[in-house]
Design a protein around this motif. Structure first.
Motif, PDB file in Angstrom:
ATOM      1  N   ALA A 241       0.828  -1.207   0.000  1.00 18.37           N
ATOM      2  CA  ALA A 241       0.000   0.000   0.000  1.00 18.37           C
ATOM      3  C   ALA A 241       0.863   1.258   0.000  1.00 18.37           C
ATOM      4  CB  ALA A 241      -0.931   0.001   1.216  1.00 18.37           C
ATOM      5  N   TRP A 242       1.995   1.200   0.678  1.00 15.16           N
ATOM      6  CA  TRP A 242       2.911   2.349   0.682  1.00 15.16           C
ATOM      7  C   TRP A 242       3.423   2.616  -0.732  1.00 15.16           C
ATOM      8  CZ3 TRP A 242       7.991   2.998  -0.748  1.00 15.16           C
ATOM      9  CH2 TRP A 242       8.562   4.234  -0.409  1.00 15.16           C
ATOM     10  N   LEU A 243       3.766   1.567  -1.462  1.00 16.01           N
ATOM     11  CA  LEU A 243       4.233   1.746  -2.835  1.00 16.01           C
ATOM     12  C   LEU A 243       3.147   2.368  -3.708  1.00 16.01           C
ATOM     13  CD1 LEU A 243       6.107  -1.637  -3.353  1.00 16.01           C
ATOM     14  CD2 LEU A 243       7.159   0.628  -3.412  1.00 16.01           C
ATOM     15  N   LEU A 244       1.919   1.899  -3.570  1.00 14.57           N
ATOM     16  CA  LEU A 244       0.827   2.451  -4.371  1.00 14.57           C
ATOM     17  C   LEU A 244       0.613   3.928  -4.069  1.00 14.57           C
ATOM     18  CD1 LEU A 244      -1.807  -0.441  -4.175  1.00 14.57           C
ATOM     19  CD2 LEU A 244      -0.169   0.026  -6.003  1.00 14.57           C
ATOM     20  N   ALA A 245       0.813   4.294  -2.803  1.00 17.03           N
ATOM     21  CA  ALA A 245       0.629   5.691  -2.413  1.00 17.03           C
ATOM     22  C   ALA A 245       1.832   6.550  -2.764  1.00 17.03           C
ATOM     23  CB  ALA A 245       0.349   5.778  -0.910  1.00 17.03           C
ATOM     24  N   ARG A 246       2.999   5.926  -2.874  1.00 10.20           N
ATOM     25  CA  ARG A 246       4.238   6.683  -3.110  1.00 10.20           C
ATOM     26  C   ARG A 246       4.244   7.362  -4.467  1.00 10.20           C
ATOM     27  NH1 ARG A 246       7.302   9.336  -4.799  1.00 10.20           N
ATOM     28  NH2 ARG A 246       9.588   9.415  -4.701  1.00 10.20           N
ATOM     29  N   SER A 247       3.782   6.677  -5.503  1.00 16.48           N
ATOM     30  CA  SER A 247       3.794   7.260  -6.844  1.00 16.48           C
ATOM     31  C   SER A 247       2.781   6.551  -7.724  1.00 16.48           C
ATOM     32  CB  SER A 247       5.188   7.135  -7.474  1.00 16.48           C
ATOM     33  OG  SER A 247       5.147   7.490  -8.855  1.00 16.48           O
ATOM     34  N   PRO A 248       2.083   7.280  -8.589  1.00 15.70           N
ATOM     35  CA  PRO A 248       1.099   6.639  -9.473  1.00 15.70           C
ATOM     36  C   PRO A 248       1.728   5.766 -10.546  1.00 15.70           C
ATOM     37  CG  PRO A 248       1.321   8.968 -10.007  1.00 15.70           C
ATOM     38  CD  PRO A 248       2.084   8.749  -8.738  1.00 15.70           C
ATOM     39  N   VAL A 249       3.051   5.875 -10.771  1.00 18.85           N
ATOM     40  CA  VAL A 249       3.686   5.043 -11.802  1.00 18.85           C
ATOM     41  C   VAL A 249       4.215   3.732 -11.234  1.00 18.85           C
ATOM     42  CG1 VAL A 249       4.333   7.105 -13.092  1.00 18.85           C
ATOM     43  CG2 VAL A 249       6.030   6.008 -11.616  1.00 18.85           C
ATOM     44  N   LEU A 250       4.160   3.546  -9.912  1.00 19.16           N
ATOM     45  CA  LEU A 250       4.643   2.315  -9.293  1.00 19.16           C
ATOM     46  C   LEU A 250       3.623   1.196  -9.449  1.00 19.16           C
ATOM     47  CD1 LEU A 250       6.358   3.584  -6.016  1.00 19.16           C
ATOM     48  CD2 LEU A 250       7.446   2.270  -7.837  1.00 19.16           C
ATOM     49  N   LEU A 251       4.071   0.079 -10.026  1.00 19.06           N
ATOM     50  CA  LEU A 251       3.233  -1.097 -10.211  1.00 19.06           C
ATOM     51  C   LEU A 251       3.938  -2.293  -9.568  1.00 19.06           C
ATOM     52  CD1 LEU A 251       2.365   0.907 -12.538  1.00 19.06           C
ATOM     53  CD2 LEU A 251       1.796  -1.117 -13.877  1.00 19.06           C
ATOM     54  N   PRO A 252       3.697  -2.544  -8.288  1.00 19.71           N
ATOM     55  CA  PRO A 252       4.371  -3.663  -7.614  1.00 19.71           C
ATOM     56  C   PRO A 252       4.012  -5.000  -8.264  1.00 19.71           C
ATOM     57  CG  PRO A 252       3.232  -2.231  -6.043  1.00 19.71           C
ATOM     58  CD  PRO A 252       2.781  -1.828  -7.394  1.00 19.71           C
ATOM     59  N   ILE A 253       4.995  -5.910  -8.289  1.00 14.52           N
ATOM     60  CA  ILE A 253       4.773  -7.249  -8.848  1.00 14.52           C
ATOM     61  C   ILE A 253       5.214  -8.301  -7.821  1.00 14.52           C
ATOM     62  CG2 ILE A 253       4.762  -6.738 -11.322  1.00 14.52           C
ATOM     63  CD1 ILE A 253       7.802  -7.236 -11.296  1.00 14.52           C
ATOM     64  N   PRO A 254       4.562  -8.340  -6.654  1.00 10.60           N
ATOM     65  CA  PRO A 254       4.977  -9.324  -5.643  1.00 10.60           C
ATOM     66  C   PRO A 254       4.855 -10.739  -6.180  1.00 10.60           C
ATOM     67  CG  PRO A 254       2.800  -8.445  -5.138  1.00 10.60           C
ATOM     68  CD  PRO A 254       3.352  -7.610  -6.251  1.00 10.60           C
ATOM     69  N   GLY A 255       5.852 -11.538  -5.883  1.00 12.10           N
ATOM     70  CA  GLY A 255       5.855 -12.916  -6.367  1.00 12.10           C
ATOM     71  C   GLY A 255       5.425 -13.890  -5.294  1.00 12.10           C
ATOM     72  N   THR A 256       4.704 -14.909  -5.690  1.00 14.96           N
ATOM     73  CA  THR A 256       4.307 -15.955  -4.757  1.00 14.96           C
ATOM     74  C   THR A 256       3.861 -17.182  -5.528  1.00 14.96           C
ATOM     75  OG1 THR A 256       2.838 -16.508  -2.915  1.00 14.96           O
ATOM     76  CG2 THR A 256       1.913 -15.153  -4.649  1.00 14.96           C
ATOM     77  N   ALA A 257       3.991 -18.339  -4.888  1.00 16.33           N
ATOM     78  CA  ALA A 257       3.448 -19.584  -5.423  1.00 16.33           C
ATOM     79  C   ALA A 257       2.329 -20.106  -4.535  1.00 16.33           C
ATOM     80  CB  ALA A 257       4.547 -20.634  -5.536  1.00 16.33           C
ATOM     81  N   SER A 258       1.853 -19.243  -3.637  1.00 13.78           N
ATOM     82  CA  SER A 258       0.840 -19.620  -2.652  1.00 13.78           C
ATOM     83  C   SER A 258      -0.474 -18.916  -2.947  1.00 13.78           C
ATOM     84  CB  SER A 258       1.325 -19.252  -1.245  1.00 13.78           C
ATOM     85  OG  SER A 258       0.258 -19.158  -0.339  1.00 13.78           O
ATOM     86  N   LEU A 259      -1.567 -19.660  -2.964  1.00 10.98           N
ATOM     87  CA  LEU A 259      -2.881 -19.058  -3.173  1.00 10.98           C
ATOM     88  C   LEU A 259      -3.224 -18.082  -2.058  1.00 10.98           C
ATOM     89  CD1 LEU A 259      -4.930 -22.151  -4.417  1.00 10.98           C
ATOM     90  CD2 LEU A 259      -4.360 -20.106  -5.743  1.00 10.98           C
ATOM     91  N   ALA A 260      -2.906 -18.446  -0.814  1.00 15.37           N
ATOM     92  CA  ALA A 260      -3.225 -17.577   0.317  1.00 15.37           C
ATOM     93  C   ALA A 260      -2.429 -16.283   0.247  1.00 15.37           C
ATOM     94  CB  ALA A 260      -2.943 -18.315   1.628  1.00 15.37           C
ATOM     95  N   HIS A 261      -1.159 -16.401  -0.100  1.00 20.64           N
ATOM     96  CA  HIS A 261      -0.308 -15.216  -0.195  1.00 20.64           C
ATOM     97  C   HIS A 261      -0.747 -14.335  -1.359  1.00 20.64           C
ATOM     98  CE1 HIS A 261       4.063 -13.508  -0.261  1.00 20.64           C
ATOM     99  NE2 HIS A 261       3.220 -12.703   0.358  1.00 20.64           N
ATOM    100  N   LEU A 262      -1.151 -14.949  -2.459  1.00 27.79           N
ATOM    101  CA  LEU A 262      -1.659 -14.189  -3.592  1.00 27.79           C
ATOM    102  C   LEU A 262      -2.867 -13.358  -3.182  1.00 27.79           C
ATOM    103  CD1 LEU A 262      -1.799 -13.638  -6.711  1.00 27.79           C
ATOM    104  CD2 LEU A 262      -3.326 -15.630  -6.829  1.00 27.79           C
ATOM    105  N   LYS A 263      -3.793 -13.978  -2.478  1.00 29.76           N
ATOM    106  CA  LYS A 263      -4.988 -13.268  -2.025  1.00 29.76           C
ATOM    107  C   LYS A 263      -4.619 -12.110  -1.101  1.00 29.76           C
ATOM    108  CE  LYS A 263      -9.427 -14.046   0.313  1.00 29.76           C
ATOM    109  NZ  LYS A 263     -10.302 -15.079   0.969  1.00 29.76           N
ATOM    110  N   GLU A 264      -3.670 -12.351  -0.205  1.00 29.39           N
ATOM    111  CA  GLU A 264      -3.219 -11.314   0.722  1.00 29.39           C
ATOM    112  C   GLU A 264      -2.613 -10.134  -0.025  1.00 29.39           C
ATOM    113  OE1 GLU A 264       0.364 -10.709   4.001  1.00 29.39           O
ATOM    114  OE2 GLU A 264      -0.406 -12.722   3.603  1.00 29.39           O
ATOM    115  N   ASN A 265      -1.767 -10.420  -1.004  1.00 33.24           N
ATOM    116  CA  ASN A 265      -1.130  -9.352  -1.762  1.00 33.24           C
ATOM    117  C   ASN A 265      -2.145  -8.500  -2.516  1.00 33.24           C
ATOM    118  OD1 ASN A 265       1.439 -10.128  -0.968  1.00 33.24           O
ATOM    119  ND2 ASN A 265       1.810 -11.370  -2.779  1.00 33.24           N
ATOM    120  N   LEU A 266      -3.083  -9.151  -3.186  1.00 36.60           N
ATOM    121  CA  LEU A 266      -4.046  -8.411  -3.993  1.00 36.60           C
ATOM    122  C   LEU A 266      -4.979  -7.564  -3.136  1.00 36.60           C
ATOM    123  CD1 LEU A 266      -4.946 -11.073  -6.713  1.00 36.60           C
ATOM    124  CD2 LEU A 266      -3.257  -9.227  -6.802  1.00 36.60           C
TER     125      LEU A 266
END
Length: 288
Positions: A241-266
């Motif tokens: 959320a800090w990255l999204l607020a820091r700049s409108p051009v920031l597009l984080p690409i967190p990596g995961t192989a976990s369904l639970a972690h994917l849901k948390e990130n999104l």
């Protein structure tokens, strides 16, 4: 993967890459997916499909990730691709017999061959965003970018991106071709590439921070954990959320192989930081 994505409205949660691909601002990095046969591969395919079902419209991969195996896995899971999906891959690093197992190789002929191989593995005639994984110190930058520009003119590349570059290198590359994205290491605790982010902001270039969730975070008494507790969120969600607020051009690409972690990130896309919390978090950055 080859068509425009006009379906996302103009909101702080979406960004237009190269003026063509309008993507949700939290993407997904596929690097961690296991690609071997068996149950782990089945699970990886399921994660990739769930990511798209959950609204991910930007997926990051690379030739380096399994030497093409990651690209093949994504094709297996997602082809034929939804019209609103942008898969970005990277070239410029090849397998070698050296101690590290890889080497730079951005010679024009080699880049062309790497792109052709990537197109075959991804089962597409055009990759929407092709990023130079690393600048090859043995090849003039203009030649590297020029080769990708030629491939773009031929219709095999939609847009050109860079990875791990300085502001000066970005400026030099832009003298040869239009640059649509930069993928550099960046997070709350590591802002070495702040000048590159500022250059991207000024030019409307997408900045895809890799390692967006810092691997080493402070202890339970930290400001980060306090803010997370106040918001009923996890520390990784606050970092995104800090990255999204820091700049409108920031597009984080967190990596995961976990369904639970994917849901948390999104879910971090729905987290809003007020000015007071942002200032508290800003104070945690290490000096550049």
């Amino acid at each position: 993967m080859t068509s425009r994505t006009p379906d996302l409205p103009e909101t702080p949660d979406a960004f237009s890459i190269g003026g063509e691909y309008r993507v949700a601002r939290i993407g997904w990095g596929a690097m961690r997916l296991p690609t071997g046969p068996g149950p782990d591969r089945d699970a990886a395919v399921a994660v990739a499909r769930r990511a798209v079902e959950s609204g991910v419209t930007l997926i990051d991969t690379a030739h380096l990730y399994g030497w093409g195996a990651n690209e093949e896995l994504l094709a297996e899971a997602l082809h034929p691709y939804p019209d609103n999906l942008l898969i970005t891959t990277k070239v410029g690093v090849v397998r070698s017999d050296g101690p590290e197992g890889w080497a730079y190789d951005a010679r024009p002929d080699s880049l062309r061959e790497q792109v052709e191989q990537g197109l075959r593995r991804l089962r597409t005639e055009r990759v929407g965003l092709l990023q130079l994984h690393r600048i090859d110190p043995e090849v003039p930058l203009a030649e590297q970018i020029g080769a990708l520009h030629e491939l773009r003119q031929e219709g095999k590349i939609g847009h050109i991106g860079l990875s791990e570059v300085t502001a000066a290198q970005l400026a030099e590359a832009r003298r040869t071709a239009e640059i649509a994205s930069v993928q550099n290491r960046y997070n709350l605790f590591d802002r070495e590439y702040e000048p590159v982010l500022e250059a991207c902001e000024a030019a409307g270039i997408a900045f895809l921070p890799w390692r967006p969730v810092a691997a080493a975070t402070p202890g339970p008494a930290s400001v980060l954990d306090a803010v997370a507790t106040e918001l009923g969120a996890t520390a990784p969600q606050v970092l995104l959320a800090w990255l999204l607020a820091r700049s409108p051009v920031l597009l984080p690409i967190p990596g995961t192989a976990s369904l639970a972690h994917l849901k948390e990130n999104l879910a971090a896309a729905d987290l809003r930081l007020d000015e007071s919390r942002r200032r508290r978090l800003d104070g945690m950055a290490r000096p550049v």
